[in-house]
Design a protein around this motif. Structure first.
Motif, mmCIF file in Angstrom:
data_model
loop_
_atom_site.group_PDB
_atom_site.id
_atom_site.type_symbol
_atom_site.label_atom_id
_atom_site.label_comp_id
_atom_site.label_asym_id
_atom_site.label_seq_id
_atom_site.Cartn_x
_atom_site.Cartn_y
_atom_site.Cartn_z
ATOM 1 N N ARG A 131 0.836 -1.364 -0.143
ATOM 2 C CA ARG A 131 0.043 0.109 0.063
ATOM 3 C C ARG A 131 0.870 1.312 -0.041
ATOM 4 N N ALA A 135 -3.332 -6.848 -8.957
ATOM 5 C CA ALA A 135 -3.406 -6.097 -10.397
ATOM 6 C C ALA A 135 -2.507 -5.203 -10.811
ATOM 7 N N ALA A 136 -1.715 -4.618 -9.431
ATOM 8 C CA ALA A 136 -0.749 -3.698 -9.761
ATOM 9 C C ALA A 136 0.664 -4.181 -9.908
ATOM 10 N N ASP A 183 -7.134 -7.382 -4.509
ATOM 11 C CA ASP A 183 -7.373 -7.622 -5.684
ATOM 12 C C ASP A 183 -6.584 -6.390 -6.603
ATOM 13 N N ASP A 184 -6.728 -4.979 -6.117
ATOM 14 C CA ASP A 184 -6.226 -3.947 -6.719
ATOM 15 C C ASP A 184 -4.527 -3.811 -6.795
ATOM 16 N N TYR A 185 -4.030 -4.414 -5.549
ATOM 17 C CA TYR A 185 -2.673 -4.725 -5.319
ATOM 18 C C TYR A 185 -2.283 -5.714 -6.087
#
Length: 140
Positions: free
Chosen positions: A61, A99-100, A95-97
């Motif tokens: 993060r 995806a990154a 999921d967003d981490y």
């Protein structure tokens, strides 16, 4: 699924975030000093068994919030099927981490891991939508 493997030796300028928490101040300092990538351990393999580093989500993060590209690595160890290690490393990563992440490396530094397990781990990383790399060292 057919898979081709090619050996590429490369040097990558990156910061390995294994267990130490990457703070926002540290992330900003890395960004300001041109570090192109931070790599977070998603699953380690100490003698006690597979372990997700406690600070992995906070560090991801802080890296992402400060504009640092991220990647991950998952250690495979030979006592379980390769895909199980990948699933354990993926578990709990938002999921967003996930995806990154630019890639997820299959870290093969534990003696006794066979080629079939490595291939199965790489295929699982790919099935989870990430580019897979194999990381190892000259002692394996």
């Amino acid at each position: 699924m057919a898979m081709s493997i090619r050996r590429v030796e490369m040097t990558m300028r990156a910061v390995d975030m294994s267990y130490d928490e990457l703070t926002p101040k540290e992330a900003q300092c890395l960004k300001e000093n041109g570090w192109p990538l931070v790599i977070q351990c998603l699953l380690a393999l100490p003698r006690t068994g597979p372990e997700q580093p406690a600070k992995r989500i906070v560090s991801l993060r802080n890296a992402l919030e400060n504009g640092l590209p991220t990647a991950g690595y998952i250690v495979v160890g030979g006592s379980r099927p390769g895909p199980e290690y990948i699933n354990l490393g993926r578990e709990g990563v938002p999921d967003d981490y996930w995806a990154a992440l630019k890639f997820v490396a299959v870290d093969v530094e534990t003696p006794g891991v066979n080629v079939d397990e490595i291939i199965a781990a790489v295929q699982r990383v790919q099935a989870l939508g990430k580019m897979a790399l194999i990381y190892t060292n000259a002692n394996i």
